[in-house]
Design a protein around this motif. Structure first.
Motif, mmCIF file in Angstrom:
data_model
loop_
_atom_site.group_PDB
_atom_site.id
_atom_site.type_symbol
_atom_site.label_atom_id
_atom_site.label_comp_id
_atom_site.label_asym_id
_atom_site.label_seq_id
_atom_site.Cartn_x
_atom_site.Cartn_y
_atom_site.Cartn_z
ATOM 1 N N LEU A 100 -5.490 4.374 10.551
ATOM 2 C CA LEU A 100 -6.259 3.705 9.509
ATOM 3 C C LEU A 100 -7.122 4.699 8.736
ATOM 4 O O LEU A 100 -7.658 5.656 9.299
ATOM 5 C CB LEU A 100 -7.135 2.615 10.115
ATOM 6 C CG LEU A 100 -6.386 1.469 10.815
ATOM 7 C CD1 LEU A 100 -7.378 0.424 11.287
ATOM 8 C CD2 LEU A 100 -5.348 0.849 9.889
ATOM 9 N N GLN A 101 -7.264 4.436 7.444
ATOM 10 C CA GLN A 101 -8.075 5.264 6.572
ATOM 11 C C GLN A 101 -9.070 4.388 5.817
ATOM 12 O O GLN A 101 -8.878 3.173 5.671
ATOM 13 C CB GLN A 101 -7.187 6.014 5.577
ATOM 14 C CG GLN A 101 -6.151 6.906 6.230
ATOM 15 C CD GLN A 101 -5.292 7.611 5.208
ATOM 16 O OE1 GLN A 101 -5.792 8.329 4.339
ATOM 17 N NE2 GLN A 101 -3.980 7.403 5.298
ATOM 18 N N LEU A 102 -10.127 5.020 5.323
ATOM 19 C CA LEU A 102 -11.111 4.301 4.522
ATOM 20 C C LEU A 102 -10.522 3.947 3.165
ATOM 21 O O LEU A 102 -9.686 4.670 2.623
ATOM 22 C CB LEU A 102 -12.362 5.157 4.333
ATOM 23 C CG LEU A 102 -13.030 5.705 5.602
ATOM 24 C CD1 LEU A 102 -14.258 6.531 5.215
ATOM 25 C CD2 LEU A 102 -13.414 4.584 6.552
ATOM 26 N N SER A 103 -10.978 2.845 2.602
ATOM 27 C CA SER A 103 -10.585 2.497 1.241
ATOM 28 C C SER A 103 -11.243 3.460 0.252
ATOM 29 O O SER A 103 -12.335 3.979 0.520
ATOM 30 C CB SER A 103 -10.996 1.059 0.918
ATOM 31 O OG SER A 103 -10.319 0.146 1.758
ATOM 32 N N PRO A 104 -10.619 3.694 -0.891
ATOM 33 C CA PRO A 104 -11.182 4.627 -1.872
ATOM 34 C C PRO A 104 -12.545 4.185 -2.384
ATOM 35 O O PRO A 104 -12.909 3.008 -2.318
ATOM 36 C CB PRO A 104 -10.145 4.623 -3.002
ATOM 37 C CG PRO A 104 -8.881 4.155 -2.364
ATOM 38 C CD PRO A 104 -9.307 3.182 -1.297
ATOM 39 N N ARG A 136 -3.002 -3.063 4.410
ATOM 40 C CA ARG A 136 -4.461 -3.173 4.405
ATOM 41 C C ARG A 136 -4.873 -4.128 5.526
ATOM 42 O O ARG A 136 -4.362 -5.243 5.620
ATOM 43 C CB ARG A 136 -4.977 -3.681 3.055
ATOM 44 C CG ARG A 136 -6.498 -3.704 2.987
ATOM 45 C CD ARG A 136 -7.000 -3.999 1.587
ATOM 46 N NE ARG A 136 -6.877 -5.396 1.240
ATOM 47 C CZ ARG A 136 -7.429 -5.938 0.147
ATOM 48 N NH1 ARG A 136 -8.106 -5.168 -0.688
ATOM 49 N NH2 ARG A 136 -7.278 -7.217 -0.105
ATOM 50 N N PHE A 137 -5.809 -3.666 6.344
ATOM 51 C CA PHE A 137 -6.291 -4.460 7.470
ATOM 52 C C PHE A 137 -7.726 -4.918 7.192
ATOM 53 O O PHE A 137 -8.559 -4.130 6.724
ATOM 54 C CB PHE A 137 -6.238 -3.648 8.761
ATOM 55 C CG PHE A 137 -4.842 -3.406 9.252
ATOM 56 C CD1 PHE A 137 -4.277 -4.233 10.211
ATOM 57 C CD2 PHE A 137 -4.079 -2.370 8.739
ATOM 58 C CE1 PHE A 137 -2.979 -4.021 10.666
ATOM 59 C CE2 PHE A 137 -2.780 -2.148 9.182
ATOM 60 C CZ PHE A 137 -2.233 -2.979 10.147
ATOM 61 N N THR A 138 -7.998 -6.164 7.493
ATOM 62 C CA THR A 138 -9.307 -6.766 7.264
ATOM 63 C C THR A 138 -10.054 -6.917 8.580
ATOM 64 O O THR A 138 -9.496 -7.418 9.562
ATOM 65 C CB THR A 138 -9.162 -8.154 6.609
ATOM 66 O OG1 THR A 138 -8.543 -8.016 5.325
ATOM 67 C CG2 THR A 138 -10.522 -8.820 6.438
ATOM 68 N N VAL A 205 -7.071 0.911 5.186
ATOM 69 C CA VAL A 205 -5.713 1.015 4.646
ATOM 70 C C VAL A 205 -4.921 2.085 5.386
ATOM 71 O O VAL A 205 -5.490 2.977 6.022
ATOM 72 C CB VAL A 205 -5.743 1.320 3.136
ATOM 73 C CG1 VAL A 205 -6.416 0.191 2.369
ATOM 74 C CG2 VAL A 205 -6.460 2.640 2.856
ATOM 75 N N THR A 206 -3.603 1.976 5.279
ATOM 76 C CA THR A 206 -2.736 3.014 5.856
ATOM 77 C C THR A 206 -2.351 4.057 4.816
ATOM 78 O O THR A 206 -1.923 5.153 5.168
ATOM 79 C CB THR A 206 -1.469 2.391 6.455
ATOM 80 O OG1 THR A 206 -0.754 1.687 5.421
ATOM 81 C CG2 THR A 206 -1.825 1.415 7.571
ATOM 82 N N ASP A 207 -2.478 3.714 3.545
ATOM 83 C CA ASP A 207 -2.214 4.645 2.440
ATOM 84 C C ASP A 207 -3.185 4.287 1.320
ATOM 85 O O ASP A 207 -3.080 3.210 0.720
ATOM 86 C CB ASP A 207 -0.765 4.511 1.967
ATOM 87 C CG ASP A 207 -0.411 5.494 0.850
ATOM 88 O OD1 ASP A 207 -1.330 6.061 0.222
ATOM 89 O OD2 ASP A 207 0.795 5.691 0.601
ATOM 90 N N PRO A 208 -4.166 5.151 1.008
ATOM 91 C CA PRO A 208 -5.198 4.798 0.035
ATOM 92 C C PRO A 208 -4.781 4.950 -1.418
ATOM 93 O O PRO A 208 -5.614 4.793 -2.316
ATOM 94 C CB PRO A 208 -6.322 5.780 0.373
ATOM 95 C CG PRO A 208 -5.606 6.982 0.895
ATOM 96 C CD PRO A 208 -4.404 6.462 1.633
#
Length: 245
Positions: A100-104, A136-138, A205-208
């Motif tokens: 998981l990555q941070l959202s932009p 996208r994970f909530t 997200v997995t890809d921002p």
């Protein structure tokens, strides 16, 4: 915050929770998740941003108030610190099985507070649709709940070989709901007279990356349905400028 959160996460066995998450079609509910001191900080954050709530109304679908990550960055930075916690992100990655990555920085939904403060406030059936190239994970966290509102949901709606499973819950202050936004169909039932409910949402997200056209569509939806033009566009541009070297 970091020490309290790390100690709390160590109390959970990620492997069985991961199995439960997968068995339920990328959905998990934990009634008691956050340490009490972190929940108290979030309640304080609600007070700090309460003067900046953008009220919105879409007939037949939603009514309520929202505060985007841009206003939160200015007035309640504790939330941003919690969102970026490496321990939390890694733990959620274990549950999801994804990196998981941070959202932009320009995404107003990366972390946001949702206020139900007037009778009838609600949101109808929907998915947390991702416009990103990846998933996208909530993560939903309960902050204040003096209400009769419920989160109704349906599992396995995107799986043709699985029977749909309906459920309903109330996640209290400190409670957690974690799911794949494109898979869980859900709603929040209307607020009663004299009630109050505030929840916090984190999006990972997995890809921002996102195509510019989809970014425009996403921002217009957020401006109309959630945060208003100023929070989505003006504050986003200021945020991007402040992060330039």
């Amino acid at each position: 915050m970091s020490q309290a959160l790390a100690a709390r996460l160590q109390q959970f066995d990620a492997k069985p929770l991961r199995r439960e998450f997968m068995d339920q079609g990328a959905f998990l509910y934990l009634e008691d998740f956050l340490p009490a001191e972190i929940t108290a900080e979030l309640v304080g954050a609600v007070a700090a941003v309460s003067g900046s709530v953008n009220r919105n109304y879409l007939p037949g679908h939603k009514q309520g108030g929202s505060v985007s990550r841009h206003t939160i960055d200015e007035r309640a930075p504790f939330i941003a610190e919690l969102y970026r916690s490496p321990a939390l992100v890694a733990w959620l990655g274990q549950l999801s099985g994804e990196r998981l990555q941070l959202s932009p920085v320009e995404d107003p939904h990366a972390y946001a507070l949702y206020f139900y403060t007037r009778a009838g406030d609600h949101i109808g059936w929907h998915y947390d649709t991702s416009y990103y190239r990846g998933r996208r994970f909530t993560l939903l966290l309960g902050v204040i709940d003096d209400s009769s509102c419920r989160m109704d949901y349906e599992l396995h709606t995107r799986e043709s070989d699985m029977a749909k499973v309906a459920g309903s819950l109330r996640y209290p202050p400190g409670g957690l709901v974690f799911f794949d936004g494109d898979k869980l169909r859900h709603r929040i039932t209307p607020l009663g007279q004299g009630e109050t409910r505030v929840s916090l949402t984190f999006e990972y997200v997995t890809d921002p990356t996102m195509h510019a056209w989809w970014r425009l569509i996403s921002n217009m939806k957020d401006a109309v349905a959630y945060f208003g033009l100023r929070q989505v566009f003006v504050k986003a541009m200021k945020g991007r400028a402040s992060k330039r070297p």
